[in-house]
Motif scaffolding. Structure first.
Motif, PDB file in Angstrom:
ATOM      1  N   PRO A   1       2.905 -15.014   3.157  1.00  0.00           N
ATOM      2  CA  PRO A   1       2.379 -14.315   1.965  1.00  0.00           C
ATOM      3  C   PRO A   1       2.157 -13.093   1.569  1.00  0.00           C
ATOM      4  CG  PRO A   1       0.664 -14.991   3.700  1.00  0.00           C
ATOM      5  CD  PRO A   1       2.579 -15.392   4.594  1.00  0.00           C
ATOM      6  N   PHE A   2       3.143 -12.493   1.839  1.00  0.00           N
ATOM      7  CA  PHE A   2       2.766 -11.099   1.381  1.00  0.00           C
ATOM      8  C   PHE A   2       4.540 -10.661   1.160  1.00  0.00           C
ATOM      9  CE2 PHE A   2       1.512 -11.960   6.090  1.00  0.00           C
ATOM     10  CZ  PHE A   2      -0.538 -12.594   5.595  1.00  0.00           C
ATOM     11  N   VAL A   3       3.641  -9.302   0.025  1.00  0.00           N
ATOM     12  CA  VAL A   3       5.234  -8.373  -0.305  1.00  0.00           C
ATOM     13  C   VAL A   3       4.510  -6.759   0.267  1.00  0.00           C
ATOM     14  CG1 VAL A   3       5.547  -9.619  -2.043  1.00  0.00           C
ATOM     15  CG2 VAL A   3       3.147  -7.957  -2.493  1.00  0.00           C
ATOM     16  N   PRO A   4       5.713  -6.047   0.640  1.00  0.00           N
ATOM     17  CA  PRO A   4       5.797  -4.500   0.881  1.00  0.00           C
ATOM     18  C   PRO A   4       4.811  -4.229   0.002  1.00  0.00           C
ATOM     19  CG  PRO A   4       8.007  -5.815   0.913  1.00  0.00           C
ATOM     20  CD  PRO A   4       7.289  -7.077  -0.143  1.00  0.00           C
ATOM     21  N   TYR A   5       4.085  -3.271   1.053  1.00  0.00           N
ATOM     22  CA  TYR A   5       3.154  -2.171   0.482  1.00  0.00           C
ATOM     23  C   TYR A   5       3.049  -1.932  -0.587  1.00  0.00           C
ATOM     24  CZ  TYR A   5      -0.758   1.014   0.619  1.00  0.00           C
ATOM     25  OH  TYR A   5      -1.345   2.505  -0.193  1.00  0.00           O
ATOM     26  N   ASN A   6       4.633  -0.793  -0.639  1.00  0.00           N
ATOM     27  CA  ASN A   6       5.868   0.229  -1.642  1.00  0.00           C
ATOM     28  C   ASN A   6       5.507  -1.012  -2.952  1.00  0.00           C
ATOM     29  OD1 ASN A   6       7.518  -1.477  -0.811  1.00  0.00           O
ATOM     30  ND2 ASN A   6       8.854   0.796  -0.159  1.00  0.00           N
ATOM     31  N   LEU A   7       5.924  -1.834  -3.081  1.00  0.00           N
ATOM     32  CA  LEU A   7       6.404  -3.146  -4.365  1.00  0.00           C
ATOM     33  C   LEU A   7       5.270  -3.015  -5.360  1.00  0.00           C
ATOM     34  CD1 LEU A   7       8.720  -5.128  -3.245  1.00  0.00           C
ATOM     35  CD2 LEU A   7       9.271  -2.902  -4.302  1.00  0.00           C
ATOM     36  N   VAL A   8       3.780  -3.397  -4.529  1.00  0.00           N
ATOM     37  CA  VAL A   8       2.293  -3.734  -5.522  1.00  0.00           C
ATOM     38  C   VAL A   8       1.341  -1.990  -5.489  1.00  0.00           C
ATOM     39  CG1 VAL A   8       0.089  -4.836  -5.327  1.00  0.00           C
ATOM     40  CG2 VAL A   8       2.348  -5.194  -3.697  1.00  0.00           C
ATOM     41  N   THR A   9       1.571  -2.221  -7.369  1.00  0.00           N
ATOM     42  CA  THR A   9       1.324  -1.211  -8.111  1.00  0.00           C
ATOM     43  C   THR A   9      -0.663  -1.311  -7.298  1.00  0.00           C
ATOM     44  OG1 THR A   9       1.969  -1.861  -9.832  1.00  0.00           O
ATOM     45  CG2 THR A   9       0.445  -0.693 -10.289  1.00  0.00           C
ATOM     46  N   TYR A  10      -1.424  -2.210  -7.340  1.00  0.00           N
ATOM     47  CA  TYR A  10      -2.629  -1.598  -7.032  1.00  0.00           C
ATOM     48  C   TYR A  10      -2.653  -2.854  -5.266  1.00  0.00           C
ATOM     49  CZ  TYR A  10      -3.749  -0.728 -11.419  1.00  0.00           C
ATOM     50  OH  TYR A  10      -2.973  -0.367 -12.932  1.00  0.00           O
TER      51      TYR A  10
ATOM     52  N   THR B   1       2.152  -4.994   9.078  1.00  0.00           N
ATOM     53  CA  THR B   1       1.900  -2.908   9.018  1.00  0.00           C
ATOM     54  C   THR B   1       3.179  -3.070   7.863  1.00  0.00           C
ATOM     55  OG1 THR B   1       1.164  -2.618  11.171  1.00  0.00           O
ATOM     56  CG2 THR B   1       2.157  -1.011   9.599  1.00  0.00           C
ATOM     57  N   GLY B   2       2.660  -2.584   7.107  1.00  0.00           N
ATOM     58  CA  GLY B   2       3.714  -1.750   5.409  1.00  0.00           C
ATOM     59  C   GLY B   2       3.401  -3.454   4.341  1.00  0.00           C
ATOM     60  N   PHE B   3       2.131  -4.549   4.888  1.00  0.00           N
ATOM     61  CA  PHE B   3       2.494  -5.697   3.825  1.00  0.00           C
ATOM     62  C   PHE B   3       0.742  -5.445   2.848  1.00  0.00           C
ATOM     63  CE2 PHE B   3       6.214  -6.398   6.356  1.00  0.00           C
ATOM     64  CZ  PHE B   3       6.908  -6.643   5.654  1.00  0.00           C
ATOM     65  N   VAL B   4       1.145  -6.565   2.173  1.00  0.00           N
ATOM     66  CA  VAL B   4      -0.782  -6.919   1.149  1.00  0.00           C
ATOM     67  C   VAL B   4      -0.014  -8.070   0.920  1.00  0.00           C
ATOM     68  CG1 VAL B   4      -1.271  -4.095   0.790  1.00  0.00           C
ATOM     69  CG2 VAL B   4       0.253  -5.695  -0.441  1.00  0.00           C
ATOM     70  N   ARG B   5      -1.080  -8.922   0.890  1.00  0.00           N
ATOM     71  CA  ARG B   5      -0.673 -10.941   0.322  1.00  0.00           C
ATOM     72  C   ARG B   5       0.160 -10.043  -1.164  1.00  0.00           C
ATOM     73  NH1 ARG B   5      -2.576 -14.838   2.002  1.00  0.00           N
ATOM     74  NH2 ARG B   5      -3.696 -14.597   4.211  1.00  0.00           N
ATOM     75  N   ASN B   6       0.252 -10.960  -1.713  1.00  0.00           N
ATOM     76  CA  ASN B   6       0.838 -11.309  -2.583  1.00  0.00           C
ATOM     77  C   ASN B   6       0.114 -12.224  -3.598  1.00  0.00           C
ATOM     78  OD1 ASN B   6       2.704 -11.467  -4.886  1.00  0.00           O
ATOM     79  ND2 ASN B   6       4.076 -12.983  -4.649  1.00  0.00           N
ATOM     80  N   VAL B   7      -0.726 -11.133  -4.933  1.00  0.00           N
ATOM     81  CA  VAL B   7      -1.579 -11.836  -5.964  1.00  0.00           C
ATOM     82  C   VAL B   7      -1.486 -11.145  -6.853  1.00  0.00           C
ATOM     83  CG1 VAL B   7      -3.628 -12.653  -3.251  1.00  0.00           C
ATOM     84  CG2 VAL B   7      -3.111  -9.899  -5.075  1.00  0.00           C
TER      85      VAL B   7
END
Length: 147
Positions: free
Chosen positions: A90-99, A112-118
Motif C-alpha cells: 500500500p505504499f509509494v516512495p515519499y518523493n513521488l507524493v506532493t503532500y 522508511t522513505g514510504f507513505v501510504r498511497n492515498v
C-alpha cells in the motif's frame, strides 16, 4: 538450450487463446516475515509459481516483488497459502507524493522513505500550488531564472 526454451515458450504463448494471456507486470506484496524460515517459505511458494520470471524477497521492508506474466490476486493467494499475513503493497516512495503529510498518507508503520498511497496526497496538476511548483522547477525549460 536457451534458444530452444524461448522458442517453445513463444509457440505456447501463441497457441493460448487471447483471453488467457496475461501482460507482463510487477507485483509488490507486503508479507509479515520475522525470520529466515518465513523468508524461505515465501521464496519456495513464489519460485515454482507459473509465469514468474524474477522475484525479490526483502525481509527488512517486509516486501515481496514478483515480475512476470502473473495475476496479482493469484500471487497474493499463493503467498497467503503459506500461512503468512499478506496484502498488496500500500505504499509509494515519499518523493513521488506532493503532500506526504496529508490525512491518511503518513503512516508510522510504513517503511522508511514510504507513505501510504492515498488520493489526498497526490496533488491536482491544475491547482495553483502545483502551477507555482512547476514555475520554479529546475526541470522546466521555461522556468523562472531568478532563482
Amino acid at each position: 538450450m536457451g534458444i530452444l526454451r524461448n522458442l517453445s515458450e513463444y509457440i505456447i504463448a501463441c497457441l493460448k487463446p487471447p483471453a488467457k494471456r496475461i501482460p507482463k507486470k510487477t507485483v509488490n506484496i507486503r508479507v509479515k516475515m520475522d525470520c529466515e524460515g518465513c523468508v524461505r517459505k515465501v521464496r519456495n511458494a513464489v519460485e515454482d509459481f507459473e509465469g514468474v520470471e524474477s522475484f525479490d524477497v526483502n525481509q527488512k521492508l517486509q516486501r515481496l516483488t514478483v515480475t512476470g506474466f502473473i495475476d496479482a490476486k493469484e500471487v497474493l493467494e499463493e503467498v497467503k497459502n503459506t500461512g503468512k499475513t499478506a496484502d498488496i503493497w500500500p505504499f509509494v516512495p515519499y518523493n513521488l507524493v506532493t503532500y506526504p503529510y496529508a490525512r491518511g498518507a503518513y503512516d508510522m508503520k510504513a517503511p522508511t522513505g514510504f507513505v501510504r498511497n492515498v488520493p489526498q496526497a497526490i496533488g491536482d496538476p491544475k491547482s495553483p500550488e502545483m502551477k507555482m511548483m512547476v514555475l520554479f522547477n529546475d526541470d522546466n525549460p521555461n522556468a523562472c531564472s531568478v532563482m
